[in-house]
Motif scaffolding. Sequence first.
Motif, PDB file in Angstrom:
ATOM      1  N   ALA A  90       0.791  -1.202   0.059  1.00 33.21           N
ATOM      2  CA  ALA A  90      -0.031  -0.136  -0.097  1.00 33.21           C
ATOM      3  C   ALA A  90       0.790   1.089  -0.085  1.00 33.21           C
ATOM      4  O   ALA A  90       0.392   2.356  -0.678  1.00 33.21           O
ATOM      5  N   GLY A  91       1.811   1.400   0.790  1.00 34.98           N
ATOM      6  CA  GLY A  91       2.668   2.601   0.934  1.00 34.98           C
ATOM      7  C   GLY A  91       3.469   2.625  -0.455  1.00 34.98           C
ATOM      8  O   GLY A  91       3.611   4.082  -0.758  1.00 34.98           O
ATOM      9  N   ASP A  92       3.967   1.508  -1.047  1.00 36.71           N
ATOM     10  CA  ASP A  92       4.572   1.749  -2.478  1.00 36.71           C
ATOM     11  C   ASP A  92       3.758   2.253  -3.518  1.00 36.71           C
ATOM     12  O   ASP A  92       3.934   3.095  -4.308  1.00 36.71           O
ATOM     13  N   ALA A  93       2.326   1.728  -3.326  1.00 35.05           N
ATOM     14  CA  ALA A  93       1.483   2.082  -4.489  1.00 35.05           C
ATOM     15  C   ALA A  93       0.996   3.700  -4.157  1.00 35.05           C
ATOM     16  O   ALA A  93       0.910   4.657  -5.130  1.00 35.05           O
ATOM     17  N   PHE A  94       1.178   4.115  -2.929  1.00 33.76           N
ATOM     18  CA  PHE A  94       0.842   5.560  -2.417  1.00 33.76           C
ATOM     19  C   PHE A  94       1.939   6.551  -3.121  1.00 33.76           C
ATOM     20  O   PHE A  94       1.668   7.561  -3.695  1.00 33.76           O
ATOM     21  N   CYS A  95       3.070   6.054  -3.046  1.00 33.63           N
ATOM     22  CA  CYS A  95       4.392   6.970  -3.476  1.00 33.63           C
ATOM     23  C   CYS A  95       4.369   6.915  -4.864  1.00 33.63           C
ATOM     24  O   CYS A  95       4.379   8.226  -5.485  1.00 33.63           O
ATOM     25  N   ALA A  96       4.159   6.018  -5.565  1.00 29.87           N
ATOM     26  CA  ALA A  96       3.876   6.076  -7.189  1.00 29.87           C
ATOM     27  C   ALA A  96       2.916   6.911  -7.556  1.00 29.87           C
ATOM     28  O   ALA A  96       2.839   7.775  -8.515  1.00 29.87           O
ATOM     29  N   ALA A  97       1.497   6.635  -6.730  1.00 34.50           N
ATOM     30  CA  ALA A  97       0.611   7.868  -7.070  1.00 34.50           C
ATOM     31  C   ALA A  97       0.678   9.236  -6.884  1.00 34.50           C
ATOM     32  O   ALA A  97       0.329   9.931  -7.447  1.00 34.50           O
ATOM     33  N   LEU A  98       1.331   9.507  -5.742  1.00 30.63           N
ATOM     34  CA  LEU A  98       1.485  10.807  -5.260  1.00 30.63           C
ATOM     35  C   LEU A  98       2.339  11.322  -6.294  1.00 30.63           C
ATOM     36  O   LEU A  98       1.948  12.499  -6.826  1.00 30.63           O
ATOM     37  N   VAL A  99       3.448  10.869  -6.470  1.00 32.61           N
ATOM     38  CA  VAL A  99       4.419  11.399  -7.922  1.00 32.61           C
ATOM     39  C   VAL A  99       3.865  11.648  -9.013  1.00 32.61           C
ATOM     40  O   VAL A  99       3.690  12.772  -9.446  1.00 32.61           O
ATOM     41  N   LEU A 100       3.210  10.779  -9.505  1.00 32.43           N
ATOM     42  CA  LEU A 100       2.089  10.799 -10.722  1.00 32.43           C
ATOM     43  C   LEU A 100       1.100  12.078 -10.616  1.00 32.43           C
ATOM     44  O   LEU A 100       1.177  12.834 -11.411  1.00 32.43           O
ATOM     45  N   ALA A 101       0.508  12.100  -9.573  1.00 34.68           N
ATOM     46  CA  ALA A 101      -0.429  12.966  -9.218  1.00 34.68           C
ATOM     47  C   ALA A 101      -0.031  14.542  -9.111  1.00 34.68           C
ATOM     48  O   ALA A 101      -0.519  15.347  -9.832  1.00 34.68           O
ATOM     49  N   GLY A 115       0.065  17.883 -12.322  1.00 36.60           N
ATOM     50  CA  GLY A 115      -0.525  19.389 -11.959  1.00 36.60           C
ATOM     51  C   GLY A 115      -1.369  19.426 -11.102  1.00 36.60           C
ATOM     52  O   GLY A 115      -1.792  20.522 -10.943  1.00 36.60           O
ATOM     53  N   LEU A 116      -1.776  18.402 -10.241  1.00 34.05           N
ATOM     54  CA  LEU A 116      -2.670  18.425  -9.215  1.00 34.05           C
ATOM     55  C   LEU A 116      -2.154  19.260  -8.149  1.00 34.05           C
ATOM     56  O   LEU A 116      -1.083  19.270  -7.791  1.00 34.05           O
ATOM     57  N   GLU A 117      -3.148  20.182  -7.371  1.00 30.46           N
ATOM     58  CA  GLU A 117      -2.581  20.954  -6.294  1.00 30.46           C
ATOM     59  C   GLU A 117      -2.448  19.575  -5.024  1.00 30.46           C
ATOM     60  O   GLU A 117      -2.748  18.462  -5.159  1.00 30.46           O
ATOM     61  N   HIS A 118      -1.512  20.087  -4.035  1.00 27.41           N
ATOM     62  CA  HIS A 118      -1.199  19.128  -3.101  1.00 27.41           C
ATOM     63  C   HIS A 118      -2.338  18.430  -2.395  1.00 27.41           C
ATOM     64  O   HIS A 118      -2.139  17.213  -2.193  1.00 27.41           O
ATOM     65  N   SER A 119      -3.291  19.169  -2.063  1.00 31.76           N
ATOM     66  CA  SER A 119      -4.555  18.276  -1.229  1.00 31.76           C
ATOM     67  C   SER A 119      -5.153  17.053  -2.073  1.00 31.76           C
ATOM     68  O   SER A 119      -5.557  16.107  -1.903  1.00 31.76           O
ATOM     69  N   HIS A 120      -5.440  17.447  -3.303  1.00 33.09           N
ATOM     70  CA  HIS A 120      -5.918  16.577  -4.426  1.00 33.09           C
ATOM     71  C   HIS A 120      -5.000  15.445  -4.583  1.00 33.09           C
ATOM     72  O   HIS A 120      -5.483  14.300  -4.857  1.00 33.09           O
ATOM     73  N   LEU A 124      -4.801   6.248 -13.062  1.00 33.68           N
ATOM     74  CA  LEU A 124      -4.482   7.525 -12.556  1.00 33.68           C
ATOM     75  C   LEU A 124      -6.090   8.363 -12.615  1.00 33.68           C
ATOM     76  O   LEU A 124      -6.278   9.065 -11.610  1.00 33.68           O
ATOM     77  N   GLU A 125      -6.285   8.521 -13.958  1.00 40.83           N
ATOM     78  CA  GLU A 125      -7.340   9.242 -14.129  1.00 40.83           C
ATOM     79  C   GLU A 125      -8.703   8.821 -13.753  1.00 40.83           C
ATOM     80  O   GLU A 125      -9.360   9.905 -13.057  1.00 40.83           O
ATOM     81  N   HIS A 126      -9.049   7.657 -13.452  1.00 41.69           N
ATOM     82  CA  HIS A 126      -9.959   7.085 -12.587  1.00 41.69           C
ATOM     83  C   HIS A 126     -10.028   7.692 -11.081  1.00 41.69           C
ATOM     84  O   HIS A 126     -11.047   8.567 -10.587  1.00 41.69           O
ATOM     85  N   TYR A 127      -8.780   7.721 -10.520  1.00 39.34           N
ATOM     86  CA  TYR A 127      -8.620   8.098  -9.274  1.00 39.34           C
ATOM     87  C   TYR A 127      -8.861   9.874  -8.898  1.00 39.34           C
ATOM     88  O   TYR A 127      -9.245  10.274  -8.060  1.00 39.34           O
ATOM     89  N   ILE A 128      -8.038  10.284  -9.961  1.00 42.42           N
ATOM     90  CA  ILE A 128      -8.389  11.899 -10.148  1.00 42.42           C
ATOM     91  C   ILE A 128      -9.845  12.212 -10.139  1.00 42.42           C
ATOM     92  O   ILE A 128     -10.316  13.104  -9.341  1.00 42.42           O
ATOM     93  N   GLU A 129     -10.437  11.651 -11.159  1.00 46.72           N
ATOM     94  CA  GLU A 129     -11.991  12.110 -10.909  1.00 46.72           C
ATOM     95  C   GLU A 129     -12.794  11.408  -9.720  1.00 46.72           C
ATOM     96  O   GLU A 129     -13.698  12.361  -9.525  1.00 46.72           O
TER      97      GLU A 129
END
Length: 299
Positions: free
Chosen positions: A235-246, A250-255, A280-285
């Motif tokens: 889970a932590g590894d998936a979080f890391c990859a997702a945060l960098v990609l997000a 161009g997403l602001e920090h809280s999003h 990633l687009e799914h999670y962004i929306e």
Amino acid sequence: MSSPLQSSARPALTIVGSINLDITATASRLPSPGETVGGAVLRQQPGGKGANQAVAAARLAGSSRMVGAVGQDDAGRNLLSAMASAGVDTSSIAQVDAPTGTALVLVDSDGENQIVVCPGANGSVALDGVTFGADEAVLCQLEVDQELVLETARRTPGFFALNAAPAAPLIPELLERCDLVIVNETEYALIPALKNAPLVAVTYGGDGSAIFENGERVAEAPAVRVTDIANTIGAGDAFCAALVLALRSGLEHSHALAVANAVGADAVRDPASQPALKTLEHYIEATRPAAAAGSPATK
């Protein structure tokens, strides 16, 4: 104007780090020192913080690149095949004369775990022939030699992120070269130098996550409640990859934090260390309404 994820000719994210075979025993509870707990279920699966992050990035963004090393053994060949099938560019993974890295993992019924790592081939990771583009994001962890991580940071002309795990004192130059450091709350407490780092993301389990700029909390996002936890390892590894990609999209920090929290929540529902994920687009929306509501700490 296209986002960094769309404009780069290279994979969305390159990971330099560890590749392991995870040998996992799942039991009703974790043993105390000297105690034997029976009735466990044994499984073998791909793992290693580096490989986990590379596979998560590929599943989220469609592609990623892994720089690492495996042994010239069946485990190494199987791990290379698993990463390639997930969309990871494995051309920068060396096959060396050492056993493939192995992690011995104990997991209880609540998903809590104990891990012993045998680094093996991970001790031979090198950057021979590897280059990084100016538009390329690079993510490292501390399951490989920190001098290698520092050399990676020196060679990265673009965005460089460090998942400072397992926690260890950081070479000052390495910290200076980080555009982003990602840790959990325990690691944050164990690495005092992070308190004044330019940009640090901290995860707090059930209390969500936050971003600090020079020690000031500037953004946060609540955790996604999960009742059907299967495994917390990846889970932590998936979080890391997702945060960098997000953040790179161009997403602001809280999003971006909300996106990474949602990805982490999906990861703990999957028993694999390299869980199945949506795009990633799914999670962004999916997180846009919550992010739009904002918070006092939103940046």
